[in-house]
Scaffold this active site. Structure first.
Site, mmCIF file in Angstrom:
data_model
loop_
_atom_site.group_PDB
_atom_site.id
_atom_site.type_symbol
_atom_site.label_atom_id
_atom_site.label_comp_id
_atom_site.label_asym_id
_atom_site.label_seq_id
_atom_site.Cartn_x
_atom_site.Cartn_y
_atom_site.Cartn_z
ATOM 1 N N TRP A 184 0.870 -1.182 0.000
ATOM 2 C CA TRP A 184 0.000 0.000 0.000
ATOM 3 C C TRP A 184 0.895 1.216 0.000
ATOM 4 O O TRP A 184 1.874 1.257 0.767
ATOM 5 C CB TRP A 184 -0.920 0.064 1.233
ATOM 6 C CG TRP A 184 -1.609 1.405 1.290
ATOM 7 C CD1 TRP A 184 -2.630 1.840 0.502
ATOM 8 C CD2 TRP A 184 -1.248 2.510 2.133
ATOM 9 N NE1 TRP A 184 -2.935 3.150 0.798
ATOM 10 C CE2 TRP A 184 -2.119 3.587 1.785
ATOM 11 C CE3 TRP A 184 -0.313 2.715 3.137
ATOM 12 C CZ2 TRP A 184 -2.058 4.826 2.413
ATOM 13 C CZ3 TRP A 184 -0.247 3.948 3.770
ATOM 14 C CH2 TRP A 184 -1.112 4.992 3.398
ATOM 15 N N GLU A 225 -2.959 -2.862 -2.555
ATOM 16 C CA GLU A 225 -4.096 -2.294 -1.818
ATOM 17 C C GLU A 225 -4.451 -0.900 -2.301
ATOM 18 O O GLU A 225 -3.605 -0.001 -2.296
ATOM 19 C CB GLU A 225 -3.758 -2.244 -0.327
ATOM 20 C CG GLU A 225 -4.859 -1.629 0.531
ATOM 21 C CD GLU A 225 -4.507 -1.560 2.006
ATOM 22 O OE1 GLU A 225 -3.354 -1.878 2.366
ATOM 23 O OE2 GLU A 225 -5.381 -1.172 2.803
ATOM 24 N N LYS A 227 -6.917 2.725 -2.411
ATOM 25 C CA LYS A 227 -7.535 3.643 -1.448
ATOM 26 C C LYS A 227 -8.199 4.762 -2.239
ATOM 27 O O LYS A 227 -7.827 5.038 -3.373
ATOM 28 C CB LYS A 227 -6.454 4.202 -0.508
ATOM 29 C CG LYS A 227 -7.025 4.933 0.701
ATOM 30 C CD LYS A 227 -5.977 5.170 1.785
ATOM 31 C CE LYS A 227 -6.631 5.759 3.024
ATOM 32 N NZ LYS A 227 -5.653 6.000 4.094
ATOM 33 N N ASP A 258 -9.699 -2.746 1.269
ATOM 34 C CA ASP A 258 -9.789 -2.290 2.657
ATOM 35 C C ASP A 258 -11.168 -1.653 2.820
ATOM 36 O O ASP A 258 -11.526 -0.745 2.051
ATOM 37 C CB ASP A 258 -8.670 -1.267 2.941
ATOM 38 C CG ASP A 258 -8.643 -0.813 4.399
ATOM 39 O OD1 ASP A 258 -7.596 -0.917 5.030
ATOM 40 O OD2 ASP A 258 -9.702 -0.351 4.883
ATOM 41 N N HIS A 261 -11.696 2.085 2.518
ATOM 42 C CA HIS A 261 -11.073 2.773 1.388
ATOM 43 C C HIS A 261 -12.010 3.050 0.219
ATOM 44 O O HIS A 261 -11.574 3.161 -0.919
ATOM 45 C CB HIS A 261 -9.867 1.969 0.894
ATOM 46 C CG HIS A 261 -8.728 1.985 1.850
ATOM 47 N ND1 HIS A 261 -7.505 1.431 1.571
ATOM 48 C CD2 HIS A 261 -8.626 2.474 3.104
ATOM 49 C CE1 HIS A 261 -6.690 1.603 2.608
ATOM 50 N NE2 HIS A 261 -7.348 2.220 3.549
ATOM 51 N N HIS A 285 -8.701 -6.068 4.060
ATOM 52 C CA HIS A 285 -8.380 -5.409 5.323
ATOM 53 C C HIS A 285 -9.730 -5.001 5.891
ATOM 54 O O HIS A 285 -10.383 -4.095 5.374
ATOM 55 C CB HIS A 285 -7.507 -4.161 5.109
ATOM 56 C CG HIS A 285 -6.052 -4.472 5.092
ATOM 57 N ND1 HIS A 285 -5.091 -3.498 4.944
ATOM 58 C CD2 HIS A 285 -5.372 -5.639 5.214
ATOM 59 C CE1 HIS A 285 -3.886 -4.047 4.974
ATOM 60 N NE2 HIS A 285 -4.030 -5.329 5.141
ATOM 61 N N ASP A 293 -11.648 7.049 6.519
ATOM 62 C CA ASP A 293 -10.903 5.820 6.845
ATOM 63 C C ASP A 293 -10.225 6.009 8.193
ATOM 64 O O ASP A 293 -9.007 6.117 8.303
ATOM 65 C CB ASP A 293 -9.855 5.590 5.751
ATOM 66 C CG ASP A 293 -9.000 4.369 6.084
ATOM 67 O OD1 ASP A 293 -7.871 4.275 5.556
ATOM 68 O OD2 ASP A 293 -9.450 3.523 6.883
ATOM 69 N N ASP A 295 -10.234 4.085 10.672
ATOM 70 C CA ASP A 295 -9.724 2.845 11.272
ATOM 71 C C ASP A 295 -10.232 2.596 12.682
ATOM 72 O O ASP A 295 -9.422 2.476 13.616
ATOM 73 C CB ASP A 295 -8.196 2.884 11.246
ATOM 74 C CG ASP A 295 -7.688 2.693 9.827
ATOM 75 O OD1 ASP A 295 -7.302 3.690 9.199
ATOM 76 O OD2 ASP A 295 -7.761 1.552 9.335
ATOM 77 N N ASP A 325 -7.466 -4.350 9.880
ATOM 78 C CA ASP A 325 -6.641 -3.142 9.797
ATOM 79 C C ASP A 325 -7.363 -2.000 10.486
ATOM 80 O O ASP A 325 -8.243 -1.362 9.906
ATOM 81 C CB ASP A 325 -6.374 -2.802 8.324
ATOM 82 C CG ASP A 325 -5.413 -1.620 8.211
ATOM 83 O OD1 ASP A 325 -5.305 -1.053 7.111
ATOM 84 O OD2 ASP A 325 -4.801 -1.249 9.238
HETATM 85 C C1 LIG Z 1 -0.631 0.230 8.181
HETATM 86 C C2 LIG Z 1 -1.303 -0.257 6.917
HETATM 87 O O1 LIG Z 1 -0.368 -0.491 5.911
HETATM 88 C C3 LIG Z 1 -2.278 0.775 6.432
HETATM 89 O O2 LIG Z 1 -3.305 0.857 7.381
HETATM 90 C C4 LIG Z 1 -2.878 0.453 5.055
HETATM 91 O O3 LIG Z 1 -3.253 -0.919 4.980
HETATM 92 C C5 LIG Z 1 -4.084 1.288 4.905
HETATM 93 O O4 LIG Z 1 -5.195 0.808 4.970
HETATM 94 C C6 LIG Z 1 -3.890 2.760 4.770
HETATM 95 O O5 LIG Z 1 -5.095 3.439 4.818
HETATM 96 MN MN LIG Z 2 -5.466 -1.317 4.958
#
Ligand SMILES: C[C@H](O)[C@H](O)[C@@H](O)C(=O)CO
Ligand SMILES: [Mn+2]
Length: 417
Positions: A184, A225, A227, A258, A261, A285, A293, A295, A325
């Protein structure tokens, strides 16, 4: 009523629909979740000269007691793993290399810098997955890496990714289960670009160079990955979903989705079946975006259950690689791992306890009344009694009893850091 008595009653309710609960539990045991190490220390890592977290991602909160050494991080992971049923995997990033106090540039990292992680994974019976770290570094300070106009910077990150695939291969060889090495990158622009194509051409060229180096696929699987935006790349991300979906299909790589994303009304659950038509494997993810995002820790919400249903009803438990994630620094980080991973396993159990074949048949017959009615009724079938029994059988705390263990660990270990 004991856990077992509740289980037996619940089992009867499901068996009326031809669902073999014992068989479901056997299947569930074989599904590993890749648990992301970076929730344990706010995506900091152990580099000798660390940089601030960058790359358009962010961690909020300052809950005390986070891990600051590999030993602490492994101890916290062990605690969380002891509270989660099943055998799982741990997902590492390059910044978690152990270099004995020596400054090792990321493009110089080698398998030997992860020997302790492999020894620990062997001891714990875990698989390991891997990620090159293309953020939190001076060479990523302007938010561009593999697509950077400066060839030297691109070369540095290309070499880092090539080295990372070798480390993933080392994990796979040592542990007998292929590592997923996922790339990513944060590349993008805060404001409206004047040229979207050129950075994407450079990214494609960089990836071609990275993947031109042979790595044994029985030990390492490559993922990319996408985004939709990051902080500082609100207007344009080079590695968009379309870019990576095309790249993965054309180059036989795994496209990683993800759940944080995509646009707020887009769901990853709705993408899985289409991707399974064209790719042997899909990687996830699983996160929880709130507004963006951000998280958040994964909760047992409709989208999580729908993702699990898509994996189960498409018979793709061994084709969808499930990773987590999220990084929440506002709560106890061991609890974050435990809540998020138990919820992912719970969602898979929920999906396996739905009469999916019957529901497919109803749809084929155009019987949408019964399809909806049954989908809704199964939301209140006693899957919790099955989950409790599964936890008991797997030797992990039942219901919220795990929280007492986390509190005790916080008192004895985390609070003393
Ligand atoms: C730490 C990871 O590489 C990161 O979260 C990535 O996977 C991602 O989702 C960035 O938005
Ligand atoms: Mn991710």
């Amino acid at each position: 009523m004991t856990i077992k008595e509740n289980f037996e009653l619940a089992k009867q309710a499901y068996s009326k629909w031809g669902i073999d609960v014992e068989d479901v539990l056997q299947k569930l045991k074989s599904v590993p979740i890749s648990i992301h190490c970076w929730q344990g220390d706010d995506v900091a890592g152990f580099e000798v000269n660390p940089s601030e977290l960058s790359g358009g991602i962010d961690v909020t909160g300052n809950y005390p007691g986070k891990a600051t050494t590999p030993e602490q991080l492994r101890s916290d992971l062990e605690k969380a793993l002891s509270l989660i049923p099943g055998k799982h995997r741990v997902n590492l990033h390059a910044i978690y290399a152990e270099t004995n106090g020596e400054v090792v540039e990321r493009d110089q990292l080698e398998p030997k810098h992860f020997e302790n992680w492999v020894a620990w994974a062997k001891e714990q019976g875990l698989g390991l997955d891997y990620n090159p770290t293309l953020f939190s570094h001076p060479k990523a300070s302007d938010g561009l890496t593999l697509s950077h106009p400066d060839e030297e910077i691109r070369e540095f990150w290309i070499n880092h990714c090539i080295g990372s695939r070798k480390i993933g291969e080392y994990f796979g060889k040592e542990l007998g289960t292929p590592a997923l090495t996922n790339i990513w990158i944060p590349d993008g622009y805060k404001d409206i670009p004047s040229d979207r194509l050129t950075p994407r051409q450079r990214l494609k060229d960089s990836l071609d160079k990275i993947f031109a180096v042979p790595v044994d696929e029985s030990y390492n699987l490559d993922a990319v990955e996408s985004k939709v935006f990051g902080i500082g790349s609100e207007s344009y991300v080079v590695g968009s979903h379309e870019f990576y979906l095309g790249y993965a299909l054309k180059n036989d790589k795994i496209c990683l989705l993800d759940t944080g994303h995509y646009h707020p009304t887009e769901t990853v659950s709705n993408k899985i079946s289409s991707m399974l038509l064209y790719s042997d494997k899909v990687a996830l993810h699983v996160s929880r975006p709130v507004r963006w995002d951000s998280d958040h820790v994964v909760i047992l919400d409709d989208e999580l259950k729908e993702i699990a249903l898509e994996v189960v009803r498409n018979d793709a438990l061994n084709r969808v690689i499930i990773g987590l994630d999220f990084f929440d620094a506002s709560i106890n980080r061991v609890a974050a791992w435990t809540i998020g991973t138990r919820n992912m396993v719970k969602a898979l159990l929920y999906a396996m306890l739905v009469p999916n074949e019957k529901l497919k048949q109803l749809q084929e017959e155009g019987n949408f009344t019964e399809r909806l009615a049954l989908m809704e009724e199964f939301k209140t079938y006693p899957f919790g009694a099955i989950w409790d029994y599964y936890c008991e059988q797997m030797g992990v705390p039942v219901k919220e009893a795990w929280l007492e263990e986390v509190k005790a660990y916080e008192k004895e270990v985390l609070s003393k850091r």
